[in-house]
Design a protein around this motif. Structure first.
Motif, PDB file in Angstrom:
ATOM      1  N   GLN A  27       5.274  22.713  -1.043  1.00  0.00           N
ATOM      2  CA  GLN A  27       6.063  23.338  -2.110  1.00  0.00           C
ATOM      3  C   GLN A  27       5.252  24.399  -2.845  1.00  0.00           C
ATOM      4  O   GLN A  27       5.751  25.493  -3.139  1.00  0.00           O
ATOM      5  N   GLN A  28       3.996  24.082  -3.128  1.00  0.00           N
ATOM      6  CA  GLN A  28       3.139  25.032  -3.838  1.00  0.00           C
ATOM      7  C   GLN A  28       2.992  26.327  -3.049  1.00  0.00           C
ATOM      8  O   GLN A  28       3.054  27.428  -3.622  1.00  0.00           O
TER       9      GLN A  28
ATOM     10  N   LEU B  90       6.437  28.339  -3.113  1.00  0.00           N
ATOM     11  CA  LEU B  90       6.714  28.994  -4.388  1.00  0.00           C
ATOM     12  C   LEU B  90       5.733  30.131  -4.658  1.00  0.00           C
ATOM     13  O   LEU B  90       6.106  31.158  -5.249  1.00  0.00           O
TER      14      LEU B  90
ATOM     15  N   GLU C 198      11.980  29.820  -1.790  1.00  0.00           N
ATOM     16  CA  GLU C 198      12.701  28.810  -2.560  1.00  0.00           C
ATOM     17  C   GLU C 198      12.654  27.466  -1.833  1.00  0.00           C
ATOM     18  O   GLU C 198      12.716  27.406  -0.601  1.00  0.00           O
TER      19      GLU C 198
ATOM     20  N   ARG D 199       9.154  16.493 -11.202  1.00  0.00           N
ATOM     21  CA  ARG D 199       8.672  17.334 -12.287  1.00  0.00           C
ATOM     22  C   ARG D 199       9.795  18.229 -12.789  1.00  0.00           C
ATOM     23  O   ARG D 199      10.765  18.479 -12.077  1.00  0.00           O
ATOM     24  N   HIS D 200       9.651  18.733 -14.010  1.00  0.00           N
ATOM     25  CA  HIS D 200      10.750  19.471 -14.645  1.00  0.00           C
ATOM     26  C   HIS D 200      11.123  20.743 -13.884  1.00  0.00           C
ATOM     27  O   HIS D 200      12.264  21.196 -13.944  1.00  0.00           O
ATOM     28  N   ASN D 201      10.162  21.311 -13.152  1.00  0.00           N
ATOM     29  CA  ASN D 201      10.420  22.570 -12.438  1.00  0.00           C
ATOM     30  C   ASN D 201      10.815  22.366 -10.981  1.00  0.00           C
ATOM     31  O   ASN D 201      10.902  23.336 -10.214  1.00  0.00           O
ATOM     32  N   GLU D 202      11.056  21.118 -10.563  1.00  0.00           N
ATOM     33  CA  GLU D 202      11.432  20.846  -9.175  1.00  0.00           C
ATOM     34  C   GLU D 202      12.947  20.735  -9.051  1.00  0.00           C
ATOM     35  O   GLU D 202      13.591  20.016  -9.830  1.00  0.00           O
ATOM     36  N   GLN D 203      13.484  21.434  -8.081  1.00  0.00           N
ATOM     37  CA  GLN D 203      14.934  21.482  -7.882  1.00  0.00           C
ATOM     38  C   GLN D 203      15.383  20.307  -7.014  1.00  0.00           C
ATOM     39  O   GLN D 203      14.972  20.186  -5.872  1.00  0.00           O
TER      40      GLN D 203
END
Length: 350
Positions: free
Chosen positions: A31-32, A35, A40, A56-60
């Motif tokens: 993922q890192q 991004l 995406e 985490r808050h930024n994970e879709q």
């Protein structure tokens, strides 16, 4: 077509298809990378075994199979054994562990286009099977989970005692959790070591509860979405036939195994409960020959120590997205397994 239209960059979309908590630390290095290059990614959770608070808050997160299909990914990364064929994109197996000795590690279930293997000991066998099946590719990439292994901070623990990490597998025919309970309880009471205990997500809940009954200042059962800090903190690992053994050995530290399925000279393998205390003492005594054997085993299991396995997985995936070799056959029909997946997800559209 205008110059501006020619310069439009189409983002690639990648889906992470998960069913267990261990998937987070396997897939987050990928993922890192995704991004960081402006593409995406999204996550889809199958079943109810994943702790959703680990997101985490930024994970879709896509909350339905319909959303996962509509996401229209170019590729789907899977640490588990199955993936719905009706989700678009090439299907990439990244594996949920290093333990090639376990039954099922080399099972070809007909779902994947690409197997990203960890080292020569597994790559050679998958290549042999690929020549026969001819419907998937194999690329030796290393395991993304281990990318941060050598840089991550150790688990925070205030103790001067040697730390023993107990991490048994869940498989009923392989786990040492039941047979070692009383001996571990006795050794904890001696207060000679600090014991960290980490259970596999699929471990029998009754045995997890049993180990929670041990109460001592030098004992802790840890529930976390990442084992890597535990590996960094421990001086010795105690397990049986679990993938975590290979991960720990990559730090060139000794592992004790109980009735390992295929023990090599790089392991301190015991077959009796009464041997455990002596094995711990042996592991904590610096043994140059043992470390040399561990190093040789690491070269076969996972030779990559550069932290770039996620990049290699993405590169192999993108190459397959761009060009599927004409020599690849279609995957098998797999009708029964496909029906079971549809039933589990309650998805019947064609």
């Amino acid at each position: 077509m205008t110059q501006a239209q020619n310069n439009i960059v189409v983002k690639k979309r990648y889906l992470f298809y998960i069913s267990q908590n261990y998937s987070f630390e396997i897939l987050r290095p990928i993922q890192q990378q995704i991004l960081s290059r402006g593409d995406e990614c999204a996550w889809f959770v199958e079943g109810s075994d994943v702790n959703l608070t680990f997101f985490r808050h930024n994970e879709q997160r896509l909350k339905s199979i319909e959303e996962a299909i509509a996401f229209n990914p170019h590729a789907v990364f899977v640490p588990g054994n199955i993936v719905p064929d009706f989700i678009p994109g090439v299907k990439v197996q990244v594996f949920h562990g290093l333990e090639w000795k376990k039954k099922g590690h080399f099972s070809i279930r007909g779902f994947f286009d690409l197997y990203c293997t960890h080292g020569p000991i597994t790559t050679s066998r998958f290549n042999q099977m690929a020549k026969v099946a001819r419907h998937f590719l194999v690329k030796e990439t290393g395991w993304p989970k281990l990318d941060p292994l050598f840089q991550i901070a150790p688990y925070s623990l205030q103790t001067e005692k040697p730390v023993v990490l107990f991490a048994p597998t869940f498989s009923p025919n392989l786990t040492c959790a039941p047979i070692l309970f009383e001996e571990i309880k006795r050794l904890v009471a001696t207060d000679e070591h600090f014991w960290l205990v980490k259970f596999h997500p699929k471990m029998n809940p009754d045995w997890i509860a049993k180990y929670h009954t041990i109460q001592a200042d030098n004992y802790r059962v840890v529930d976390t979405d990442s084992c890597l800090p535990l590996l960094k903190r421990a001086h010795v690992l105690l397990s049986d036939t679990s993938s975590i053994i290979g991960e720990f050995l990559l730090l060139n530290k000794p592992a004790i195994t109980f009735n390992n399925a295929a023990p090599g000279e790089y392991l301190i393998n015991i077959q009796s409960v009464n041997q455990l205390n002596n094995a711990i003492n042996q592991a904590l005594n610096n043994n140059t020959q043992l470390i040399q054997q561990i190093t040789q085993a690491n070269a076969q299991l996972h030779p990559f120590t550069d932290g770039l396995s996620a990049q290699r997985v993405l590169a192999a995936t993108d190459q397959l997205i761009a060009h599927r070799p004409a020599t690849l056959k279609r995957k098998p029909l797999n009708l029964l397994r496909k029906f079971k997946i549809r039933k589990k997800l309650n998805y019947w559209k064609l």
